[in-house]
Design a protein around this motif. Structure first.
Motif, PDB file in Angstrom:
ATOM      1  N   TRP A 268      32.751  50.743  41.152  1.00  0.00           N
ATOM      2  CA  TRP A 268      33.156  49.581  41.974  1.00  0.00           C
ATOM      3  C   TRP A 268      32.348  48.322  41.687  1.00  0.00           C
ATOM      4  CZ3 TRP A 268      29.974  53.499  43.184  1.00  0.00           C
ATOM      5  CH2 TRP A 268      28.705  53.156  43.621  1.00  0.00           C
ATOM      6  N   ASP A 271      34.597  44.159  38.258  1.00  0.00           N
ATOM      7  CA  ASP A 271      35.994  43.806  38.461  1.00  0.00           C
ATOM      8  C   ASP A 271      36.852  44.469  37.366  1.00  0.00           C
ATOM      9  OD1 ASP A 271      37.425  40.839  39.607  1.00  0.00           O
ATOM     10  OD2 ASP A 271      38.423  42.145  38.156  1.00  0.00           O
ATOM     11  N   ARG A 273      39.403  43.392  36.006  1.00  0.00           N
ATOM     12  CA  ARG A 273      39.795  42.411  34.962  1.00  0.00           C
ATOM     13  C   ARG A 273      38.698  42.291  33.900  1.00  0.00           C
ATOM     14  NH1 ARG A 273      41.403  38.755  39.248  1.00  0.00           N
ATOM     15  NH2 ARG A 273      43.590  39.184  39.677  1.00  0.00           N
ATOM     16  N   ASP A 274      37.449  42.337  34.345  1.00  0.00           N
ATOM     17  CA  ASP A 274      36.346  42.277  33.379  1.00  0.00           C
ATOM     18  C   ASP A 274      36.263  43.585  32.592  1.00  0.00           C
ATOM     19  OD1 ASP A 274      35.621  39.713  34.125  1.00  0.00           O
ATOM     20  OD2 ASP A 274      34.398  40.442  35.794  1.00  0.00           O
ATOM     21  N   ASN A 288      39.088  51.340  41.127  1.00  0.00           N
ATOM     22  CA  ASN A 288      37.662  51.354  41.286  1.00  0.00           C
ATOM     23  C   ASN A 288      37.267  50.895  42.684  1.00  0.00           C
ATOM     24  OD1 ASN A 288      38.051  48.579  41.189  1.00  0.00           O
ATOM     25  ND2 ASN A 288      36.319  48.203  39.814  1.00  0.00           N
ATOM     26  N   GLU A 304      41.330  45.397  50.609  1.00  0.00           N
ATOM     27  CA  GLU A 304      40.595  45.846  49.416  1.00  0.00           C
ATOM     28  C   GLU A 304      41.506  46.608  48.452  1.00  0.00           C
ATOM     29  OE1 GLU A 304      37.173  45.371  48.407  1.00  0.00           O
ATOM     30  OE2 GLU A 304      37.622  43.730  49.774  1.00  0.00           O
ATOM     31  N   ARG A 307      43.505  44.088  46.675  1.00  0.00           N
ATOM     32  CA  ARG A 307      42.687  43.354  45.703  1.00  0.00           C
ATOM     33  C   ARG A 307      42.532  44.176  44.416  1.00  0.00           C
ATOM     34  NH1 ARG A 307      37.834  43.346  44.133  1.00  0.00           N
ATOM     35  NH2 ARG A 307      37.180  44.875  45.648  1.00  0.00           N
ATOM     36  N   VAL A 308      42.248  45.472  44.579  1.00  0.00           N
ATOM     37  CA  VAL A 308      42.102  46.330  43.393  1.00  0.00           C
ATOM     38  C   VAL A 308      43.420  46.368  42.614  1.00  0.00           C
ATOM     39  CG1 VAL A 308      41.735  48.715  42.610  1.00  0.00           C
ATOM     40  CG2 VAL A 308      40.216  47.724  44.339  1.00  0.00           C
ATOM     41  N   GLU A 311      43.942  43.288  40.583  1.00  0.00           N
ATOM     42  CA  GLU A 311      43.063  43.177  39.407  1.00  0.00           C
ATOM     43  C   GLU A 311      43.409  44.191  38.312  1.00  0.00           C
ATOM     44  OE1 GLU A 311      39.265  43.849  41.166  1.00  0.00           O
ATOM     45  OE2 GLU A 311      39.207  41.879  42.113  1.00  0.00           O
TER      46      GLU A 311
END
Ligand code: 1CP
Length: 351
Positions: A268, A271, A273-274, A288, A304, A307-308, A311
């Motif tokens: 976690w 990100d 995306r990274d 994650n 959350e 959001r995951v 991404e």
């Protein structure tokens, strides 16, 4: 390997095929967080439970029934093969795996004898066959797993759980040949275990290198990557998707991709995306959500999860946590997350 479209959702996602929705399962979904597990576990140790196919199969199936996840993961531990070869390992309540006589020199390596699951651990095949008999008709795959050489070595060298792995790293730096021999013996044990698991019906495998994040890039490249590359080359023969997972690996993700694994599990801290920039497109990502989010109020959990999902890559993605389900997780929360993932990922268009 048959018609690709008939493969389970998880397998298709791991292969990077377009899928109708995002598959979801949770590391450590069985066990400690479930009241039905605690009831069944009342007496006897974890290692004893793993020697009883009916019980181990039942515990594996509990989270599938309760949460509606897209995969089961074998209920076992990374140290069960070491127990099976009588290395002298015990799982102490509240602590974890403890080794009576830690590995310190070459003589200790001889005690790490070859592992033949069908002789040393007959419950392994029997447990998987019992699980697959129940899951097969539902089209839900079983994930087999093994501990990675470095993480297993850390228990063997330290004698138990350790935050810094300092004795392990000291051996690695002081006696690279001994350390390499140790990792290669542990690699052979992992391959033997996973071969039997796939032969008995597991359709995906995951290698847990939980504590690898304590190494630097150059240490990983020099002391661990070559062993992992050989391990994943051997696993390729099994013909199933292979995932590598570790904690605190943001600085190692491109190297984890170089092991040859088909999927990299992401914790976690980074990100997705990274993570995607570090792991080449041909490989799937898994993760994650922070496991602590499962202890938060419902609206925080929903935000959350969304959001995951936002991404996450469009293809080659499996929803999971960034590490295992925490024991104090309310038992209804994983199922709520499964429903959220289903609802919010079902719009992905098929190419
Ligand atoms: O007796 C018990 O119930 C004690 C808790 C427990 C359980 C339920 C341990 C001791 N192991 C397990 C089972 C287990 N271990 C599973 C399957 C069940 C589940 O879903 O919980 C799995 C996948 C593992 C794998 C495992 N064991 C890993 C890799 C995954 C991860 O979480 O990082 C590791 C590092 C272990 C070692 C281990 N075994 C047990 C504990 C408490 C630990 C961690 C100790 C430490 O912090 O070093």
């Amino acid at each position: 390997m048959g018609d690709p479209s008939s493969a389970p959702l998880l397998v298709r996602a791991l292969r990077g095929e377009p899928v109708e929705r995002t598959p979801v399962w949770f590391m450590r979904q069985a066990g400690r967080s479930l009241p039905e597990y605690r009831e069944l576990r009342q007496s006897g140790s974890l290692l004893e439970l793993c020697r009883q196919p009916e019980l181990a199969a039942e515990v594996t199936l509990q989270p599938v029934r309760r949460h509606g996840v897209d995969a089961a993961i074998l209920f076992s531990d990374i140290v069960t093969p070491l127990d099976a070869i009588d290395f002298g390992v015990e799982i102490k309540p509240g602590i974890g795996p403890v080794v009576a006589q830690p590995v310190r020199d070459k003589a200790d390596l001889a005690r790490l004898r070859d592992f033949d699951p069908d002789v040393d651990m007959p419950a392994l095949r029997a447990t998987i066959e019992a699980i697959v008999a129940e899951l097969g008709p539902q089209g839900i795959p079983l994930i087999g797993f093994a501990g990675a050489p470095f993480t297993l070595a850390s228990y063997l060298v330290e004698g138990g759980p350790s935050k810094q792995q300092s004795l392990t790293k000291a051996m690695m730096l002081a006696d690279p040949a001994l350390f390499d021999a140790l990792l290669r013996r542990l690699s052979a044990i992992a391959v033997a275990s996973l071969r039997t698991q796939v032969d008995a019906g597991a359709q995906v495998v995951q290698v847990f290198d939980s504590w690898i994040g304590t190494l630097s890039r150059s240490q990983y490249e020099r002391f661990v990557l070559p062993v992992m590359q050989d391990l994943f080359t051997e696993l390729a023969e099994l013909g199933v998707p292979r995932t590598i997972f570790g904690v605190g690996t943001g600085h190692l993700l491109d190297l984890l991709a170089q092991t040859g694994a088909d999927c990299v599990g992401i914790d976690w801290r980074i990100d997705l995306r990274d993570a995607r920039k570090l792991v080449p497109d041909g490989k799937a990502l898994q993760g994650n959500l922070d496991p602590a989010v499962m202890l938060a109020p419902r609206e925080v959990i929903e935000a959350e999860v969304l959001r995951v999902l936002a991404e996450a890559p469009d293809r080659g993605y499996v929803f999971n946590l960034g590490h295992g389900v925490l024991p104090e997780t309310p038992p209804e929360v994983p199922g709520e997350i499964v429903r959220l993932v289903r609802e919010h990922s079902a719009t992905t268009t098929l190419a």
